[in-house]
Each structure stands twice: as structure tokens, then as C-alpha cells.
Scaffold this motif. Structure first.
Motif, short mmCIF file in Angstrom:
data_model
loop_
_atom_site.label_atom_id
_atom_site.label_comp_id
_atom_site.label_asym_id
_atom_site.label_seq_id
_atom_site.Cartn_x
_atom_site.Cartn_y
_atom_site.Cartn_z
N ILE A 11 0.84 -1.20 0.00
CA ILE A 11 0.00 0.00 0.00
C ILE A 11 0.88 1.25 0.00
CG2 ILE A 11 -1.63 1.36 1.39
CD1 ILE A 11 -2.91 -1.32 2.23
N GLY A 12 1.94 1.22 0.78
CA GLY A 12 2.89 2.35 0.81
C GLY A 12 3.54 2.56 -0.55
N GLU A 13 3.94 1.49 -1.23
CA GLU A 13 4.53 1.60 -2.56
C GLU A 13 3.51 2.15 -3.56
OE1 GLU A 13 6.05 -2.24 -3.55
OE2 GLU A 13 7.64 -2.13 -2.04
N PHE A 14 2.26 1.70 -3.45
CA PHE A 14 1.21 2.19 -4.34
C PHE A 14 1.05 3.69 -4.21
CE2 PHE A 14 -3.26 3.46 -4.76
CZ PHE A 14 -3.44 3.18 -6.11
N PHE A 15 0.95 4.19 -2.99
CA PHE A 15 0.75 5.62 -2.78
C PHE A 15 1.99 6.43 -3.16
CE2 PHE A 15 -2.91 4.39 -0.11
CZ PHE A 15 -3.87 5.16 -0.74
#
Length: 119
Positions: A11-15
Motif C-alpha cells: 500500500i505504501g509503494e502504491f501511494f
């Protein structure tokens, strides 16, 4: 616990990719294009080498496929499509017969010619 950590990390990489600045995207695409060009150039240079010392075509095309999938900007998508098509034709081939090597050499030259103005 491990699955939750992976989920949070993804999720952190996505954002981070979502809110990446335009300059960072341009720089990232430029570096991916340069790396793709270097891989193709290295592949081309090993053709004159003895068969035991040649760069593995399958490994090279897998790396090219990975790099083209990471490209984000529209102006590089056309070039990425050409590289991706070349990589998909050759990455699962295993051993390419001598009759097909001429085609691979020709396509590699075309891709290098296509990439040269972009760099």
C-alpha cells in the motif's frame, strides 16, 4: 504478521508511485530506457563472441520485459511496446534455432535505432 507487513508495504509503494512527481517519473523512465538500451547493446556485442560466452537471450529478454512494464509516461509507451513485443517473442523461446537468430539480430538493430533518438 508477515502478510500484514507485506500488505502495508505494498500500500505504501502504491501511494508513493501515485504521488510521484512528474520530474521523478521522467527521470525514472529515462533511466529505464537507458538500461534497456544498454542491455540491447550488450546483447548485440556478444554476437561475435563464441557460443559459450554469449549473453543468454532468455535472461536478457526477461530483464527487458521487466523494465518496459515499469515505464509510466505516454511518450515512452510506444517504444516500450516495441521492446515488450520483442521480449515476449524471445523470453520463452529457450534455445533459439540458427534460422531465427537472424531475425533476432535484425529486431535488436531496429530497437537500438528506435531507442537512439530517445536518449
Amino acid at each position: 504478521m508477515i502478510a500484514e507487513t507485506r500488505l502495508i508495504k505494498s500500500i505504501g509503494e502504491f501511494f508513493s508511485k501515485l504521488f510521484q512527481s512528474k520530474k521523478e517519473k521522467i527521470a525514472n523512465d529515462a533511466s529505464l530506457l537507458k538500461e534497456s538500451y544498454d542491455l540491447l547493446k550488450e546483447l548485440e556485442q556478444t554476437w561475435q563472441a563464441p557460443p559459450a560466452e554469449r549473453k543468454d537471450l532468455v535472461d536478457t529478454t526477461n530483464l527487458l520485459l521487466q523494465k518496459t512494464q515499469e515505464m509510466r509516461l505516454g511518450k515512452n509507451k510506444a517504444i516500450a511496446r516495441h521492446i515488450r513485443a520483442f521480449a515476449q517473442r524471445n523470453c520463452l523461446a529457450g534455445v533459439i534455432p540458427d534460422s531465427e537468430m537472424e531475425r533476432v539480430h535484425k529486431e535488436t538493430k531496429e530497437l537500438l535505432d528506435l531507442l537512439t533518438p530517445s536518449l
